[in-house]
Design a protein around this motif. Structure first.
Motif, PDB file in Angstrom:
ATOM      1  N   SER A  77      14.315  -4.343   9.980  1.00 25.32           N
ATOM      2  CA  SER A  77      13.186  -3.409  10.027  1.00 25.32           C
ATOM      3  C   SER A  77      11.961  -4.161  10.524  1.00 25.32           C
ATOM      4  N   PRO A  78      11.111  -3.493  11.285  1.00 26.91           N
ATOM      5  CA  PRO A  78       9.927  -4.163  11.830  1.00 26.91           C
ATOM      6  C   PRO A  78       9.031  -4.638  10.700  1.00 26.91           C
ATOM      7  N   ARG A  79       8.319  -5.708  10.916  1.00 26.80           N
ATOM      8  CA  ARG A  79       7.386  -6.195   9.904  1.00 26.80           C
ATOM      9  C   ARG A  79       6.302  -5.155   9.690  1.00 26.80           C
ATOM     10  N   ARG A  80       6.035  -4.880   8.422  1.00 24.25           N
ATOM     11  CA  ARG A  80       5.007  -3.887   8.145  1.00 24.25           C
ATOM     12  C   ARG A  80       3.675  -4.587   7.973  1.00 24.25           C
ATOM     13  N   PRO A  81       2.723  -4.269   8.831  1.00 23.12           N
ATOM     14  CA  PRO A  81       1.403  -4.876   8.646  1.00 23.12           C
ATOM     15  C   PRO A  81       0.771  -4.321   7.386  1.00 23.12           C
ATOM     16  N   GLY A  82      -0.077  -5.087   6.752  1.00 24.69           N
ATOM     17  CA  GLY A  82      -0.774  -4.562   5.582  1.00 24.69           C
ATOM     18  C   GLY A  82      -1.649  -3.414   6.036  1.00 24.69           C
ATOM     19  N   GLY A  83      -1.894  -2.466   5.160  1.00 19.76           N
ATOM     20  CA  GLY A  83      -2.748  -1.360   5.583  1.00 19.76           C
ATOM     21  C   GLY A  83      -1.942  -0.084   5.715  1.00 19.76           C
ATOM     22  N   LEU A  84      -2.515   0.882   6.398  1.00 17.31           N
ATOM     23  CA  LEU A  84      -1.950   2.225   6.386  1.00 17.31           C
ATOM     24  C   LEU A  84      -0.601   2.306   7.069  1.00 17.31           C
ATOM     25  N   ALA A  85      -0.332   1.414   8.020  1.00 15.33           N
ATOM     26  CA  ALA A  85       0.951   1.478   8.721  1.00 15.33           C
ATOM     27  C   ALA A  85       2.115   1.254   7.762  1.00 15.33           C
ATOM     28  N   ALA A  86       1.827   0.584   6.643  1.00 13.02           N
ATOM     29  CA  ALA A  86       2.884   0.281   5.686  1.00 13.02           C
ATOM     30  C   ALA A  86       3.315   1.535   4.926  1.00 13.02           C
ATOM     31  N   VAL A  87       2.534   2.569   5.010  1.00 10.66           N
ATOM     32  CA  VAL A  87       2.808   3.761   4.218  1.00 10.66           C
ATOM     33  C   VAL A  87       3.641   4.738   5.031  1.00 10.66           C
ATOM     34  N   CYS A  88       4.868   4.966   4.568  1.00 16.79           N
ATOM     35  CA  CYS A  88       5.743   5.822   5.365  1.00 16.79           C
ATOM     36  C   CYS A  88       5.728   7.262   4.863  1.00 16.79           C
TER      37      CYS A  88
ATOM     38  N   GLN B 105      -2.619   5.442 -11.093  1.00 11.67           N
ATOM     39  CA  GLN B 105      -2.456   5.589  -9.647  1.00 11.67           C
ATOM     40  C   GLN B 105      -1.741   4.390  -9.037  1.00 11.67           C
ATOM     41  N   GLN B 106      -2.133   3.186  -9.469  1.00  9.14           N
ATOM     42  CA  GLN B 106      -1.536   1.972  -8.923  1.00  9.14           C
ATOM     43  C   GLN B 106      -0.031   1.963  -9.130  1.00  9.14           C
ATOM     44  N   ASP B 107       0.391   2.375 -10.339  1.00 11.36           N
ATOM     45  CA  ASP B 107       1.822   2.362 -10.643  1.00 11.36           C
ATOM     46  C   ASP B 107       2.603   3.235  -9.685  1.00 11.36           C
ATOM     47  N   VAL B 108       1.994   4.329  -9.235  1.00  7.97           N
ATOM     48  CA  VAL B 108       2.679   5.247  -8.329  1.00  7.97           C
ATOM     49  C   VAL B 108       2.617   4.757  -6.884  1.00  7.97           C
ATOM     50  N   ILE B 109       1.403   4.425  -6.417  1.00  6.49           N
ATOM     51  CA  ILE B 109       1.237   4.196  -4.981  1.00  6.49           C
ATOM     52  C   ILE B 109       1.835   2.883  -4.506  1.00  6.49           C
ATOM     53  N   LYS B 110       2.069   1.934  -5.429  1.00  7.82           N
ATOM     54  CA  LYS B 110       2.666   0.669  -4.982  1.00  7.82           C
ATOM     55  C   LYS B 110       4.081   0.904  -4.457  1.00  7.82           C
ATOM     56  N   ALA B 111       4.728   1.977  -4.903  1.00  7.07           N
ATOM     57  CA  ALA B 111       6.061   2.301  -4.397  1.00  7.07           C
ATOM     58  C   ALA B 111       6.004   2.804  -2.959  1.00  7.07           C
ATOM     59  N   TYR B 112       4.805   3.153  -2.495  1.00  5.93           N
ATOM     60  CA  TYR B 112       4.643   3.696  -1.146  1.00  5.93           C
ATOM     61  C   TYR B 112       3.973   2.711  -0.202  1.00  5.93           C
ATOM     62  N   GLY B 113       3.971   1.438  -0.572  1.00  9.67           N
ATOM     63  CA  GLY B 113       3.471   0.432   0.350  1.00  9.67           C
ATOM     64  C   GLY B 113       2.012   0.053   0.183  1.00  9.67           C
ATOM     65  N   PHE B 114       1.330   0.660  -0.794  1.00  3.90           N
ATOM     66  CA  PHE B 114      -0.048   0.241  -1.069  1.00  3.90           C
ATOM     67  C   PHE B 114      -0.010  -0.971  -1.983  1.00  3.90           C
ATOM     68  N   SER B 115      -0.987  -1.851  -1.862  1.00  5.33           N
ATOM     69  CA  SER B 115      -1.027  -2.985  -2.773  1.00  5.33           C
ATOM     70  C   SER B 115      -1.379  -2.471  -4.172  1.00  5.33           C
ATOM     71  N   SER B 116      -0.800  -3.105  -5.191  1.00  4.12           N
ATOM     72  CA  SER B 116      -1.003  -2.593  -6.552  1.00  4.12           C
ATOM     73  C   SER B 116      -2.229  -3.229  -7.185  1.00  4.12           C
TER      74      SER B 116
ATOM     75  N   GLY C 223      -6.929  -2.816  -7.084  1.00  4.45           N
ATOM     76  CA  GLY C 223      -8.022  -1.880  -6.809  1.00  4.45           C
ATOM     77  C   GLY C 223      -8.120  -1.545  -5.326  1.00  4.45           C
ATOM     78  N   GLU C 224      -7.832  -2.524  -4.485  1.00  2.00           N
ATOM     79  CA  GLU C 224      -7.906  -2.320  -3.038  1.00  2.00           C
ATOM     80  C   GLU C 224      -6.912  -1.259  -2.581  1.00  2.00           C
ATOM     81  N   GLY C 225      -5.719  -1.283  -3.146  1.00  8.64           N
ATOM     82  CA  GLY C 225      -4.706  -0.286  -2.799  1.00  8.64           C
ATOM     83  C   GLY C 225      -5.163   1.119  -3.150  1.00  8.64           C
ATOM     84  N   VAL C 226      -5.776   1.250  -4.329  1.00  4.35           N
ATOM     85  CA  VAL C 226      -6.270   2.557  -4.771  1.00  4.35           C
ATOM     86  C   VAL C 226      -7.379   3.044  -3.839  1.00  4.35           C
ATOM     87  N   LEU C 227      -8.260   2.129  -3.437  1.00  6.48           N
ATOM     88  CA  LEU C 227      -9.333   2.509  -2.513  1.00  6.48           C
ATOM     89  C   LEU C 227      -8.766   2.947  -1.165  1.00  6.48           C
ATOM     90  N   LYS C 228      -7.786   2.208  -0.665  1.00  3.80           N
ATOM     91  CA  LYS C 228      -7.156   2.572   0.612  1.00  3.80           C
ATOM     92  C   LYS C 228      -6.527   3.947   0.518  1.00  3.80           C
TER      93      LYS C 228
END
Length: 128
Positions: A5-16, A65-76, A78-83
């Motif tokens: 699988s292609p390398r996922r850059p950090g940020g929104l591209a990581a979110v599928c 929120q962090q517990d949920v969104i980390k499964a979708y490629g966001f960092s777990s 505060g930064e992930g929650v802000l993104k």
């Protein structure tokens, strides 16, 4: 080129997943009995005091929120929650379903007194 699988850059591209899917999961997480109870306790501690709301309620809400969104490629963190919040915000204007869910989510951890009355109950739900 082993077809990995292609390398996922950090940020929104990581979110599928679509933001609507992630939002729905976050809202569901807030509805889980143990989380609802954590929110209730934080709300009791805050006694509708806006300053205390931020002190007690926000960390709990952020954690849920962090517990949920980390499964979708966001960092777990505060930064992930802000993104995630920024992503949702960017979709709100284009997608009434996301706008509606976002409002529902905010209502879960903001005291009702801060909600503008005209925003409440605009039941323009599009049939899917």
């Amino acid at each position: 080129e082993g077809g990995g699988s292609p390398r996922r850059p950090g940020g929104l591209a990581a979110v599928c997943a679509s933001p609507a899917v992630v939002l729905a999961e976050v809202i569901k997480a807030f509805g889980a009995p143990e989380n609802a109870q954590r929110m209730e306790e934080a709300r009791d501690n805050a006694c509708n005091d806006m300053g205390k709301m931020l002190q007690f309620l926000l960390p709990v809400a952020t954690q849920i929120q962090q517990d949920v969104i980390k499964a979708y490629g966001f960092s777990s963190d505060g930064e992930g929650v802000l993104k995630f919040a920024r992503l949702v915000k960017s979709y709100e204007s284009q997608d009434p379903e996301i706008a509606s869910m976002s409002g529902k989510l905010k209502a879960m951890f903001l005291p009702p007194m801060t909600l503008p009355p005209h925003g409440a109950g605009s039941g323009g739900v599009a049939a899917s």
